[in-house]
Scaffold this motif. Structure first.
Motif, PDB file in Angstrom:
ATOM      1  N   UNK A  43       1.346 -15.091 -13.381  1.00 16.91           N
ATOM      2  CA  UNK A  43       2.105 -14.174 -12.519  1.00 16.91           C
ATOM      3  C   UNK A  43       1.699 -12.726 -12.768  1.00 16.91           C
ATOM      4  N   UNK A  44       1.471 -12.373 -14.025  1.00 14.87           N
ATOM      5  CA  UNK A  44       1.109 -10.989 -14.354  1.00 14.87           C
ATOM      6  C   UNK A  44      -0.273 -10.633 -13.822  1.00 14.87           C
ATOM      7  N   UNK A  45      -1.210 -11.553 -13.845  1.00 15.51           N
ATOM      8  CA  UNK A  45      -2.549 -11.282 -13.310  1.00 15.51           C
ATOM      9  C   UNK A  45      -2.472 -11.025 -11.807  1.00 15.51           C
ATOM     10  N   UNK A  46      -1.670 -11.811 -11.113  1.00 19.15           N
ATOM     11  CA  UNK A  46      -1.489 -11.558  -9.678  1.00 19.15           C
ATOM     12  C   UNK A  46      -0.809 -10.216  -9.442  1.00 19.15           C
ATOM     13  N   UNK A  47       0.161  -9.866 -10.291  1.00 24.05           N
ATOM     14  CA  UNK A  47       0.866  -8.587 -10.135  1.00 24.05           C
ATOM     15  C   UNK A  47      -0.091  -7.422 -10.341  1.00 24.05           C
ATOM     16  N   UNK A  48      -0.978  -7.521 -11.336  1.00 24.78           N
ATOM     17  CA  UNK A  48      -1.957  -6.467 -11.588  1.00 24.78           C
ATOM     18  C   UNK A  48      -2.867  -6.277 -10.380  1.00 24.78           C
ATOM     19  N   UNK A  49      -3.305  -7.385  -9.789  1.00 24.57           N
ATOM     20  CA  UNK A  49      -4.180  -7.300  -8.619  1.00 24.57           C
ATOM     21  C   UNK A  49      -3.463  -6.617  -7.450  1.00 24.57           C
ATOM     22  N   UNK A  50      -2.213  -6.970  -7.233  1.00 22.16           N
ATOM     23  CA  UNK A  50      -1.455  -6.322  -6.143  1.00 22.16           C
ATOM     24  C   UNK A  50      -1.265  -4.833  -6.432  1.00 22.16           C
ATOM     25  N   UNK A  51      -1.076  -4.509  -7.696  1.00 21.79           N
ATOM     26  CA  UNK A  51      -0.855  -3.114  -8.062  1.00 21.79           C
ATOM     27  C   UNK A  51      -2.067  -2.233  -7.812  1.00 21.79           C
ATOM     28  N   UNK A  52      -3.264  -2.718  -8.149  1.00 22.98           N
ATOM     29  CA  UNK A  52      -4.460  -1.885  -7.932  1.00 22.98           C
ATOM     30  C   UNK A  52      -4.783  -1.774  -6.452  1.00 22.98           C
ATOM     31  N   UNK A  53      -4.353  -2.741  -5.668  1.00 20.92           N
ATOM     32  CA  UNK A  53      -4.509  -2.603  -4.213  1.00 20.92           C
ATOM     33  C   UNK A  53      -3.754  -1.380  -3.713  1.00 20.92           C
ATOM     34  N   UNK A  54      -2.513  -1.239  -4.177  1.00 20.17           N
ATOM     35  CA  UNK A  54      -1.687  -0.108  -3.735  1.00 20.17           C
ATOM     36  C   UNK A  54      -2.231   1.209  -4.280  1.00 20.17           C
ATOM     37  N   UNK A  55      -2.719   1.177  -5.521  1.00 22.94           N
ATOM     38  CA  UNK A  55      -3.152   2.414  -6.176  1.00 22.94           C
ATOM     39  C   UNK A  55      -4.542   2.874  -5.733  1.00 22.94           C
ATOM     40  N   UNK A  56      -5.438   1.928  -5.438  1.00 25.33           N
ATOM     41  CA  UNK A  56      -6.839   2.298  -5.292  1.00 25.33           C
ATOM     42  C   UNK A  56      -7.455   2.110  -3.934  1.00 25.33           C
ATOM     43  N   UNK A  57      -6.670   1.814  -2.907  1.00 25.36           N
ATOM     44  CA  UNK A  57      -7.170   1.653  -1.543  1.00 25.36           C
ATOM     45  C   UNK A  57      -8.215   0.535  -1.445  1.00 25.36           C
TER      46      UNK A  57
END
Length: 379
Positions: A264-278
């Protein structure tokens, strides 16, 4: 004529074959089983063999159905042991002791076939292909036409222990093995104009840093876990910012809840960098075998018998390596499992091109395991 089991071990070592290509190995196992009078179990397996010993103990017609599993495949490694019986197949060697496992299992099967008048129930000997690619156990379960088991036994060569030593411990002894890949899509541009693109490589670096904090921040300090990034790739030359990059790695856990938490945390990290890094990200989670968990009662019984055989039980730290043996003992089932580590002498570690087994451990190991199965079959 008495069989020379050491010579047979050397034959298997000289003829290694990787997962799902163990044709020569399979033919040799079949040959030995037939010569030893074993009954072959009908199974739809291209490689791998299953044999069965049917107990004949008077008045004990409804005993247990037990599985004894031994893996038979090798690794794509060029051998550098300089053994007189070194691999004759270039680029392939038994670097994990499966030649030892196969030979021991054949001798155990032979011994128990000779003692079947003392046995109740049935013992299935599963010579499993493709453990090293973590899919052989599932293949056997789907195509082996196997019955339901009450108990499953396995073992593994252990180079940190000398012959005459074993490690029999209850609880988790081998980790769950999962893999992951994260693809990152940005926007390519000239290396001199980064403001016109979105660099997926810098995002990948950020993801690696975040993954490095998953275990200490998400798991109890009393729980073992590993998240290792083992491959990262992006770009093809020095002056172009690429459109895509990816990274991949492995996750190892001993606890099912920790396994779910890390995923779950790996998926959360991936979603987070999407929002942060375009960027756009895609996570591919590759679920492998679960943790190998030993039954407490089986451990106690095996430890007592090991002592009788003059074997010293040594407590080892749980290993973060894995084994698809756990596929034979599904989580939540009533099946009891026991996975024993057997000392095979000091050498380089498993999967090393210089790994080797001290074959003097073969006879004692086989006698111990045969009596262990015999004892369980009459309980």
């Amino acid at each position: 004529m008495e069989r020379d089991w050491n010579e047979l071990f050397c034959w298997f070592h000289r003829h290694p074959e990787i997962g799902f290509q163990e044709y020569e190995t399979t033919a040799k196992i079949r040959e030995i089983l037939k010569e030893e009078g074993l009954t072959l179990h009908p199974a739809e397996l291209e490689t791998g063999v299953i044999a069965v010993v049917e107990g004949k103990k008077p008045g004990k017609t409804n005993g247990k159905t037990i599985c004894f599993r031994a893996d038979i495949d090798a690794l794509p490694i060029e051998e550098k042991t300089n053994l007189s019986y070194a691999s004759e197949h270039p680029g392939c060697m038994h670097a994990c002791g499966h030649d030892f496992h196969t030979t021991v299992a054949l001798k155990v099967a032979s011994l128990l076939n000779q003692r079947k008048e003392n046995l109740a129930g049935r013992i299935y000997f599963v010579f499993q292909p493709a453990e090293e690619v973590a899919s052989g156990a599932e293949y056997v379960r789907k195509n082996g036409c196997l019955p339901e088991f009450s108990e499953v036994f396995g073992f593994h060569a252990e180079p940190s222990l000398r012959p005459g030593q074993v490690s029999i411990q209850s609880g988790s002894v081998m980790a769950a093995v999962d893999g992951f890949r994260i693809d990152i899509r940005g926007k390519g541009t000239h290396g001199a104009t980064p403001q016109l693109g979105v660099n997926p490589i810098t995002t990948a670096v950020s993801v690696v840093e975040k993954l490095g904090r998953v275990v200490p921040e998400q798991l109890s300090p009393l729980h073992a876990g590993v998240v290792s990034v083992t491959h990262i790739e992006g770009g093809a030359t020095w002056n172009v910012i690429p459109e895509t990059a990816f990274l991949e790695g492995t996750v190892r856990t001993m606890d099912g809840r920790d396994r779910s938490r890390i995923k779950e945390e790996i998926h959360r990290i991936a979603r987070g960098v999407e929002r942060e890094g375009r960027v756009q990200t895609k996570v591919d989670w590759q679920e492998g075998p679960s943790a190998v968990i030993n039954d407490k009662e089986l451990c106690e019984s095996a430890r007592d018998l090991a002592q009788k055989h003059g074997l010293q039980n040594v407590v080892l730290d749980p290993a973060m390596t894995g084994d698809d043996f756990s596929k034979f003992v599904p989580e939540g089932s009533d099946i009891k499992g026991l996975y024993i580590k057997v000392g095979t002498g000091s050498s380089e570690n498993l999967h090393s091109d210089r790994f080797k087994v001290d074959a003097s451990a073969l006879e004692q190991t086989a006698e111990f395991l045969a009596e262990l199965l015999e004892k369980q079959a009459v309980c």
